[in-house]
Design an enzyme around this catalytic site. Structure first.
Site, PDB file in Angstrom:
ATOM      1  N   ASP A  77      40.068  38.195  85.227  1.00  0.00           N
ATOM      2  CA  ASP A  77      39.994  37.337  85.617  1.00  0.00           C
ATOM      3  C   ASP A  77      39.448  35.972  84.600  1.00  0.00           C
ATOM      4  O   ASP A  77      38.805  35.792  83.655  1.00  0.00           O
ATOM      5  CB  ASP A  77      38.963  37.474  86.218  1.00  0.00           C
ATOM      6  CG  ASP A  77      37.113  37.657  86.090  1.00  0.00           C
ATOM      7  OD1 ASP A  77      37.447  38.663  85.035  1.00  0.00           O
ATOM      8  OD2 ASP A  77      35.981  37.262  85.769  1.00  0.00           O
ATOM      9  N   GLU A  78      39.975  34.535  85.261  1.00  0.00           N
ATOM     10  CA  GLU A  78      39.900  33.533  84.067  1.00  0.00           C
ATOM     11  C   GLU A  78      39.553  33.809  82.511  1.00  0.00           C
ATOM     12  O   GLU A  78      38.976  32.928  81.836  1.00  0.00           O
ATOM     13  CB  GLU A  78      38.732  33.330  84.895  1.00  0.00           C
ATOM     14  CG  GLU A  78      37.378  32.738  85.697  1.00  0.00           C
ATOM     15  CD  GLU A  78      35.988  33.413  86.127  1.00  0.00           C
ATOM     16  OE1 GLU A  78      35.942  32.198  87.234  1.00  0.00           O
ATOM     17  OE2 GLU A  78      35.485  33.435  85.149  1.00  0.00           O
ATOM     18  N   ALA A  79      40.974  34.665  82.754  1.00  0.00           N
ATOM     19  CA  ALA A  79      41.487  34.412  80.924  1.00  0.00           C
ATOM     20  C   ALA A  79      42.225  32.567  80.307  1.00  0.00           C
ATOM     21  O   ALA A  79      43.443  33.234  80.110  1.00  0.00           O
ATOM     22  CB  ALA A  79      42.116  36.069  80.195  1.00  0.00           C
TER      23      ALA A  79
END
Ligand code: NGO
Length: 555
Positions: free
Chosen positions: A347-349
């Site tokens: 997530d959220e890279a």
């Protein structure tokens, strides 16, 4: 940088803990434990169970009362006998009865309780049948998990005083009839983020107890994040000796040793709960970069991070050393984890984009497969190539997600955790003293009123492995905080995972949930007295301050 929106209006402490008895309650409970005050209780109704069972056939002529000399008899099988001993341990403190456990080739209740393993019973891998009749109680299942779930149901049908840690004078009545039950989905989970704030092993075991009560069978541990690395990795020791020493707002952090982690895994396994370890990659890795700057894109150690923003850190996807690191870490975690799953985050890279991101994920997915484990990851993994068995955990707030639906068409299965229904870190109401509101407020009805089977457009029910309730802990610092956010919403998510869709009914659920309140109070468990639930006002019995941290001392 992206930011989790601030928690909103000024937090107002509310009288939310039901777990702390006042002096009058304690005095009353002392009298009650001395054997006075107690009128014989009418048995609960056979339908008073959370999650709602598949089929219930009450028989009012068959109510039964547990006698002091009752014996628990189980099939001569170690796993069945272990469930029988767990049942006896649940019942002994409040009843004060000896409840010896014995085995038999063909167990019969004979005035007590029989746990019968029966391969030929058409009850599935987790189903059970509970028969309460005038000659005693029989739980039948094809497997030990089935017996264990039957025991959880039996527990809820006894008076709430069964939760007392000390002896109570009570008529231990059970309503007659038969329950035949099995889960709707095979994966029913909750997640605890031990990275933003670290929680002691005892706290995690107590969370396991809460999961077990409601027939959840997976505990996802979010073990690593920007603010801290929480599991020992022998080949990269500074992950914990350096990366484990921080947490949100500057607390001391902490980490689980190999023995700690094994203790959690085996305690959960004894309750038929599989641990799903998450190593979040490639983002959410600041604590690893502090410990090992060689993993950082610029090879410079960033400062330790104790804030709550997301999306800024990442391990260098262009450096082979990163993949050595990942193989070592996942290899060690896999070796300690008997369950089939390895959760790789994803997530959220935000700084690892497009083909660099999908290429990274595809390599990590192969590492997981080579370890003999099945990949689980947040739904941001969806654009990466499919790999057999791959599971995506969907955490969106809008059920329209063509990329995830496409990944499902390519073979992925889905764990559904909608941010605006299942995220237990969301506040209940504007005045909830802790929690987030970026996905909205989640009162009990919002947690309950949705369908995991149809929630994401274009994803058929058959592709839904199950449901999970994540608890992120940016603002959660104690066990009481955890319980306040878990209860009473965890049972709502548990019911969505277990109960047949046809039984979905807010009014009925609300009433059944209300009956759990006295149980939590008696057991000394904190919960949020959600105003939409008709909690009973009658005095509850007894609560003690010196409660054991967990249900039993085993294993
Ligand atoms: C998001 C984010 C987490 C936050 C959480 C807070 C996912 C999968 N990534 O969920 O880092 O802690 O929200 O609600």
């Amino acid at each position: 940088m992206s930011t989790i929106p601030s928690p909103g209006p000024t937090a107002v402490p509310a009288p939310l803990s039901a777990g702390e008895p006042d002096a009058a309650t304690l005095a009353r409970s002392a009298e009650q434990t001395a054997g006075r005050l107690l009128a014989p209780a009418a048995p609960h109704r056979l339908t008073d169970v959370v999650p709602a069972p598949q089929q219930v056939h009450p028989d009012p002529t068959a109510d039964w009362t547990l006698p002091a000399e009752a014996v628990v008899v189980a099939s001569a099988d170690p796993a069945a006998l272990a469930v029988a001993e767990q049942l006896a341990q649940l019942l002994r403190p409040a009843t004060g009865y000896p409840l010896p456990v014995t085995d038999a080739t063909t167990p019969e209740p004979a005035g007590g309780i029989a746990l019968v393993l029966d391969d030929s019973a058409d009850l599935g891998a987790e189903g059970y049948r509970l028969d309460i009749a005038t000659d005693g109680v029989r739980v039948t299942a094809a497997t030990a998990p089935g017996l264990f779930y039957g025991v959880q149901t039996l527990r809820q049908l006894l008076p709430a005083t069964i939760e007392s840690p000390s002896q109570v004078t009570e008529r231990w009545a059970l309503p007659g009839g038969t329950i035949t039950d099995a889960p709707r989905f095979p994966y029913r989970g909750a997640m605890l983020d031990v990275a933003r704030h670290f929680f002691a092993v005892e706290d995690v075991l107590r969370v396991v107890d809460h999961l077990a009560r409601y027939k959840l069978n997976h505990l996802h541990l979010h073990l690593t994040d920007d603010q801290g690395w929480r599991i020992t990795v022998d080949s990269w020791p500074k992950l914990t000796t350096v990366g484990g020493t921080t947490e949100v707002d500057g607390g001391p952090g902490g980490h689980y040793t190999t023995a700690d982690y094994q203790r959690i895994v085996s305690y959960a396994a004894a309750r038929h709960i599989t641990v799903v370890p998450e190593i979040d990659l490639p983002g959410h890795t600041n604590s690893a970069l502090v410990a090992y700057p060689e993993l950082a894109p610029d090879k410079i150690a960033p400062p330790p991070y104790t804030g709550t923003e997301v999306g800024f850190s990442y391990v260098d996807p262009a450096d082979e050393r990163t993949y050595d690191f990942i193989a070592d870490v996942l290899g060690e975690v896999a070796a300690l984890t008997p369950g089939p799953w390895l959760h790789i985050g994803g997530d959220e890279a935000f700084k690892v984009k497009g083909e660099v991101y999908t290429g990274f994920v595809e390599r990590v997915q192969r590492i997981v497969a080579d370890l003999g484990k099945t990949v689980v990851g947040w739904h941001q993994l969806a654009p990466a190539a499919h790999l057999d068995g791959r599971v995506l955990q969907w955490w969106g707030t809008n059920g329209e997600d063509p990329t995830t639906a496409d990944a499902v068409r390519r073979g992925a299965r889905l764990i559904v955790s909608p941010g605006n229904h299942a995220y237990l870190d969301m506040k209940y109401a504007p005045d909830t003293p802790i929690g987030h509101d970026w996905a909205g407020l989640i009162d009990v009805r919002k947690a309950y009123d949705w369908d995991p089977g149809t929630h994401v457009a274009g994803v058929p029910t058959e592709a839904v492995l199950g449901v999970e309730a994540p608890l992120w802990t940016e603002s959660v610092t104690s066990l009481a905080d955890i319980e306040l956010l878990l209860l009473p919403r965890l049972p709502a998510i548990a019911e969505l995972g277990w109960s047949p869709r046809a039984s979905h009914d807010w009014a009925g659920f609300r009433d059944r949930l209300a009956g759990q309140g006295p149980r939590w109070t008696t057991a000394g468990i904190t919960f949020h007295r959600a105003p939409e639930i008709p909690w009973p006002t009658a005095p509850t019995i007894p609560a003690q301050r010196n409660l054991p941290q967990t249900d039993t001392a085993t294993p």
